[in-house]
Design an enzyme around this catalytic site. Structure first.
Site, PDB file in Angstrom:
ATOM      1  CB  CYS A  37      -4.322  -0.002  -7.321  1.00  0.00           C
ATOM      2  SG  CYS A  37      -5.762   1.000  -7.655  1.00  0.00           S
ATOM      3  CB  CYS A  40      -6.962   0.141  -4.780  1.00  0.00           C
ATOM      4  SG  CYS A  40      -7.227  -0.412  -6.478  1.00  0.00           S
TER       5      CYS A  40
END
Length: 110
Positions: A37, A40
């Protein structure tokens, strides 16, 4: 049981580990994240700073490692930041967040 040093995010190993940590600390920020991600990864330095700069316990849950935990928590996108106060779910934010906004939520819950 936690392996992190004070001021560092704690990597959650299981649902029981998460429950134990939430019960143990007054204010908890749980970062549900994944290695693949991009947002993230952008949020990670902020999460580490919050672990170092605030009284809140900062936990990291890898949604690929702990799929059942993420599903049970209702996490549908990452990053999802779940706050707990006094052992109860208090607030949820989704997506990359500003450090100041996160510290404001922690202050509000403390």
């Amino acid at each position: 049981m936690s392996t992190a040093q004070p001021g560092e995010p704690i990597h959650v190993q299981s649902k029981e580990h998460l429950d134990e940590l939430v019960a143990e600390h007054d204010v908890v920020l749980v970062d549900f994240h994944a290695d693949w991600c991009g947002p993230c990864k952008m949020l990670e330095p902020t999460i580490e700073e919050i672990a170092a700069d605030s009284e809140a316990a900062v936990l990291k849950v890898d949604i690929d490692e702990l799929q059942d935990l993420a599903r049970d928590a209702g996490v549908r996108s990452v990053p999802t930041l779940q706050f707990y106060a006094g052992g109860e779910q208090a607030k949820r934010l989704i997506g990359v967040q500003d450090k100041g906004d996160l510290l404001d939520v922690i202050a509000e819950l403390s």
